[in-house]
Every structure is written in C-alpha cells, then in structure tokens.
Design a protein around this motif. Structure first.
Motif, short mmCIF file in Angstrom:
data_model
loop_
_atom_site.label_atom_id
_atom_site.label_comp_id
_atom_site.label_asym_id
_atom_site.label_seq_id
_atom_site.Cartn_x
_atom_site.Cartn_y
_atom_site.Cartn_z
N ASP A 266 1.10 -10.10 18.81
CA ASP A 266 0.19 -9.13 19.40
C ASP A 266 -0.59 -8.41 18.32
N LEU A 267 -1.86 -8.18 18.59
CA LEU A 267 -2.72 -7.40 17.71
C LEU A 267 -2.84 -6.01 18.31
N HIS A 268 -2.55 -4.99 17.53
CA HIS A 268 -2.62 -3.61 18.00
C HIS A 268 -3.86 -2.94 17.43
N ILE A 269 -4.80 -2.66 18.34
CA ILE A 269 -5.99 -1.89 17.99
C ILE A 269 -6.01 -0.75 18.98
N GLY A 270 -5.89 0.46 18.50
CA GLY A 270 -5.77 1.59 19.40
C GLY A 270 -4.36 1.60 19.98
N ASP A 271 -4.25 1.89 21.28
CA ASP A 271 -2.92 2.01 21.88
C ASP A 271 -2.54 0.83 22.76
N ARG A 272 -3.37 -0.23 22.80
CA ARG A 272 -3.06 -1.37 23.66
C ARG A 272 -2.94 -2.64 22.84
N PRO A 273 -1.83 -3.36 22.99
CA PRO A 273 -1.69 -4.63 22.27
C PRO A 273 -2.50 -5.73 22.94
N LEU A 274 -2.97 -6.66 22.13
CA LEU A 274 -3.70 -7.83 22.63
C LEU A 274 -2.97 -9.07 22.15
N ALA A 275 -2.49 -9.87 23.09
CA ALA A 275 -1.79 -11.11 22.73
C ALA A 275 -2.80 -12.09 22.15
N LEU A 276 -2.52 -12.60 20.97
CA LEU A 276 -3.43 -13.54 20.33
C LEU A 276 -3.22 -14.94 20.88
N PRO A 277 -4.31 -15.67 21.13
CA PRO A 277 -4.17 -17.05 21.60
C PRO A 277 -3.64 -17.94 20.48
N ALA A 278 -3.08 -19.09 20.87
CA ALA A 278 -2.38 -19.98 19.94
C ALA A 278 -3.15 -20.28 18.65
N PRO A 279 -4.41 -20.70 18.67
CA PRO A 279 -5.04 -21.05 17.39
C PRO A 279 -5.14 -19.86 16.44
N VAL A 280 -5.46 -18.69 16.97
CA VAL A 280 -5.61 -17.51 16.12
C VAL A 280 -4.24 -16.99 15.69
N ALA A 281 -3.26 -17.05 16.57
CA ALA A 281 -1.91 -16.61 16.22
C ALA A 281 -1.35 -17.47 15.09
N THR A 282 -1.64 -18.75 15.10
CA THR A 282 -1.17 -19.64 14.03
C THR A 282 -1.74 -19.21 12.69
N LEU A 283 -3.04 -18.97 12.66
CA LEU A 283 -3.69 -18.53 11.42
C LEU A 283 -3.15 -17.17 10.97
N ALA A 284 -2.97 -16.25 11.90
CA ALA A 284 -2.47 -14.92 11.57
C ALA A 284 -1.04 -14.98 11.05
N ARG A 285 -0.20 -15.83 11.64
CA ARG A 285 1.18 -15.97 11.17
C ARG A 285 1.22 -16.50 9.74
N GLU A 286 0.34 -17.45 9.43
CA GLU A 286 0.26 -17.96 8.06
C GLU A 286 -0.06 -16.83 7.09
N GLN A 287 -0.97 -15.97 7.48
CA GLN A 287 -1.35 -14.85 6.62
C GLN A 287 -0.19 -13.86 6.48
N LEU A 288 0.54 -13.61 7.55
CA LEU A 288 1.68 -12.69 7.48
C LEU A 288 2.73 -13.22 6.51
N ASP A 289 2.95 -14.52 6.52
CA ASP A 289 3.95 -15.12 5.64
C ASP A 289 3.54 -15.04 4.17
N LEU A 290 2.24 -15.00 3.91
CA LEU A 290 1.75 -14.99 2.53
C LEU A 290 1.74 -13.61 1.89
N ARG A 291 1.69 -12.57 2.70
CA ARG A 291 1.51 -11.21 2.17
C ARG A 291 2.70 -10.31 2.52
N PRO A 292 3.43 -9.85 1.51
CA PRO A 292 4.59 -8.99 1.79
C PRO A 292 4.24 -7.52 2.07
N ASP A 293 3.10 -7.05 1.59
CA ASP A 293 2.75 -5.63 1.71
C ASP A 293 2.25 -5.32 3.12
N ASP A 294 2.94 -4.44 3.83
CA ASP A 294 2.62 -4.10 5.21
C ASP A 294 1.24 -3.44 5.35
N ASP A 295 0.75 -2.78 4.29
CA ASP A 295 -0.53 -2.09 4.38
C ASP A 295 -1.68 -2.94 3.84
#
Length: 126
Positions: free
Chosen positions: A17-46
């Motif tokens: 889920d992408l949180h912008i404001g107070d409502r989460p938005l479920a990411l569709p499969a192609p974008v979620a895949t790319l975003a997960r790859e980025q999360l795995d590459l970067r340890p810093d939460d900010d």
C-alpha cells in the motif's frame, strides 16, 4: 507532487500500500513489483523510494518511465488511473482545486467511475 519516500509504502493485506495523506492506495502488481525491489535496495526508512544518482536527490522521472515500460505501464497511465480512482471517492471540486484541473475534467472522471460525490456542497455542515 513530491517524490515518494520509503516510509510511504507498507506491506498490508497481502499487498503493498502507498500512503499519501490518510488513505492507503493498494499498488497494482507491476508497480508493486518495482516498488518492492526499491524497498529491498534501500535500508533507510526516510530515503527516497527512487533515489537519483546525486546524493539526496530523487530519481529523474524520465528514467523511472524507462523502468516502467517493460512492466507494461507508464507514468501517464498510472496518473490517469489514480485520477479515475480518486474521482470515484472525492468530490470533483475538491480534486480540481487540489490538483489544479478543471472541475469538468473531474466531473467526467466521476461520471465514468460511477462516483456519487457530485453533491459535495450538500455534504458541508451548515
């Protein structure tokens, strides 16, 4: 819109889920895949979700567009999808004001999305 930070993505409900404001938005499969790859590459939460080559700078949108193309989508398609989904849930006038579009544009999106928020003034408290 400002570039995304890692902390705006959360693993929830068997999806990303992408949180912008107070409502989460479920990411569709192609974008979620790319975003997960980025999360795995970067340890810093900010950190930027898509960091650029220069320290402290986000990724250039043109490079991101090149990464999205093999996934069968584009920044433009994702923006249109986001507008369409928002139009079904948020009054057209509010979206038009926030995103600097004409009200007619979001009224059309709302009609296509079977939105029921056209009566926004009636929702205001007196």
């Amino acid at each position: 819109m400002s570039p995304l930070r890692r902390r705006q993505l959360r693993d929830e409900n068997d999806g990303l889920d992408l949180h912008i404001g107070d409502r989460p938005l479920a990411l569709p499969a192609p974008v979620a895949t790319l975003a997960r790859e980025q999360l795995d590459l970067r340890p810093d939460d900010d950190a930027w979700l898509f960091p650029g080559r220069l320290p402290g700078q986000p990724l250039d949108p043109q490079y991101l567009a090149l990464r999205l193309r093999p996934l069968g989508t584009s920044i433009s398609a994702l923006q249109n999808t986001a507008r369409f989904r928002l139009a079904g849930a948020v009054p057209a006038k509010v979206l038009a004001d926030i995103l600097d579009f004409s009200v007619a544009t979001f009224e059309n999106y709302a009609r296509l999305a079977d939105g029921t928020r056209g009566d926004y003034p009636a929702l205001r408290t007196r």
